[in-house]
Design a protein around this motif. Structure first.
Motif, PDB file in Angstrom:
ATOM      1  N   GLY A   1     -56.758  37.357 -24.108  1.00  0.00           N
ATOM      2  CA  GLY A   1     -55.515  38.032 -23.828  1.00  0.00           C
ATOM      3  C   GLY A   1     -55.279  38.937 -22.143  1.00  0.00           C
ATOM      4  O   GLY A   1     -54.141  38.901 -21.184  1.00  0.00           O
ATOM      5  N   HIS A   2     -55.967  39.748 -22.773  1.00  0.00           N
ATOM      6  CA  HIS A   2     -56.213  40.566 -21.573  1.00  0.00           C
ATOM      7  C   HIS A   2     -57.267  39.892 -19.944  1.00  0.00           C
ATOM      8  O   HIS A   2     -56.406  40.240 -19.570  1.00  0.00           O
ATOM      9  N   VAL A   3     -57.641  38.985 -20.837  1.00  0.00           N
ATOM     10  CA  VAL A   3     -57.798  38.062 -19.578  1.00  0.00           C
ATOM     11  C   VAL A   3     -57.370  37.231 -18.758  1.00  0.00           C
ATOM     12  O   VAL A   3     -57.393  36.861 -17.824  1.00  0.00           O
ATOM     13  N   LEU A   4     -56.530  35.981 -19.311  1.00  0.00           N
ATOM     14  CA  LEU A   4     -55.179  36.128 -18.857  1.00  0.00           C
ATOM     15  C   LEU A   4     -54.398  36.486 -18.216  1.00  0.00           C
ATOM     16  O   LEU A   4     -53.707  36.307 -17.200  1.00  0.00           O
ATOM     17  N   GLY A   5     -54.407  37.776 -18.369  1.00  0.00           N
ATOM     18  CA  GLY A   5     -53.321  38.598 -17.226  1.00  0.00           C
ATOM     19  C   GLY A   5     -53.823  39.212 -15.923  1.00  0.00           C
ATOM     20  O   GLY A   5     -53.723  39.488 -15.350  1.00  0.00           O
ATOM     21  N   TYR A   6     -55.489  38.654 -16.273  1.00  0.00           N
ATOM     22  CA  TYR A   6     -56.407  39.791 -14.867  1.00  0.00           C
ATOM     23  C   TYR A   6     -56.383  37.783 -14.406  1.00  0.00           C
ATOM     24  O   TYR A   6     -56.886  38.313 -12.623  1.00  0.00           O
ATOM     25  N   TRP A   7     -55.906  37.567 -14.527  1.00  0.00           N
ATOM     26  CA  TRP A   7     -56.346  35.623 -14.301  1.00  0.00           C
ATOM     27  C   TRP A   7     -56.232  35.394 -12.666  1.00  0.00           C
ATOM     28  O   TRP A   7     -56.690  35.532 -11.789  1.00  0.00           O
ATOM     29  N   PRO A   8     -55.019  35.708 -12.277  1.00  0.00           N
ATOM     30  CA  PRO A   8     -54.221  35.450 -11.024  1.00  0.00           C
ATOM     31  C   PRO A   8     -54.899  36.330  -9.908  1.00  0.00           C
ATOM     32  O   PRO A   8     -55.133  36.370  -9.129  1.00  0.00           O
ATOM     33  N   TYR A   9     -55.203  37.761 -10.464  1.00  0.00           N
ATOM     34  CA  TYR A   9     -55.852  38.593  -9.491  1.00  0.00           C
ATOM     35  C   TYR A   9     -57.194  38.343  -9.201  1.00  0.00           C
ATOM     36  O   TYR A   9     -57.800  38.924  -8.344  1.00  0.00           O
ATOM     37  N   LEU A  10     -57.807  37.512  -9.905  1.00  0.00           N
ATOM     38  CA  LEU A  10     -59.822  37.524 -10.095  1.00  0.00           C
ATOM     39  C   LEU A  10     -59.978  36.151  -9.557  1.00  0.00           C
ATOM     40  O   LEU A  10     -60.412  36.076  -8.342  1.00  0.00           O
ATOM     41  N   LEU A  11     -58.715  35.448  -9.280  1.00  0.00           N
ATOM     42  CA  LEU A  11     -58.231  34.387  -8.612  1.00  0.00           C
ATOM     43  C   LEU A  11     -58.321  34.687  -7.471  1.00  0.00           C
ATOM     44  O   LEU A  11     -58.881  34.319  -6.316  1.00  0.00           O
TER      45      LEU A  11
END
Length: 63
Positions: free
Chosen positions: A20-30
């Motif tokens: 859940g935490h990773v999905l929140g940052y996924w656009p920024y990591l991309l």
């Protein structure tokens, strides 16, 4: 080889617990991946045409 295997297994369980935490940052990591890829592969721009140009120098740096 053992260390790599343990790291992959640990990463899997870490992502499983914190997905859940990773999905929140996924656009920024991309978005962060784009400039990082340009930094890593920036030296290969232009192909091999720069190697074909003669600069007038020999192998020891003298004309």
């Amino acid at each position: 080889m053992l260390l790599v295997t343990v790291a992959i297994i640990a990463g899997f369980f870490f992502l499983r617990e914190h997905w859940g935490h990773v999905l929140g940052y996924w656009p920024y990591l991309l978005l962060l991946a784009c400039p990082l890829m340009h930094l890593m592969h920036g030296k290969s721009h232009g192909g091999h045409s720069s190697h074909l140009q003669d600069s007038g120098r020999t192998h020891n740096g003298q004309k």
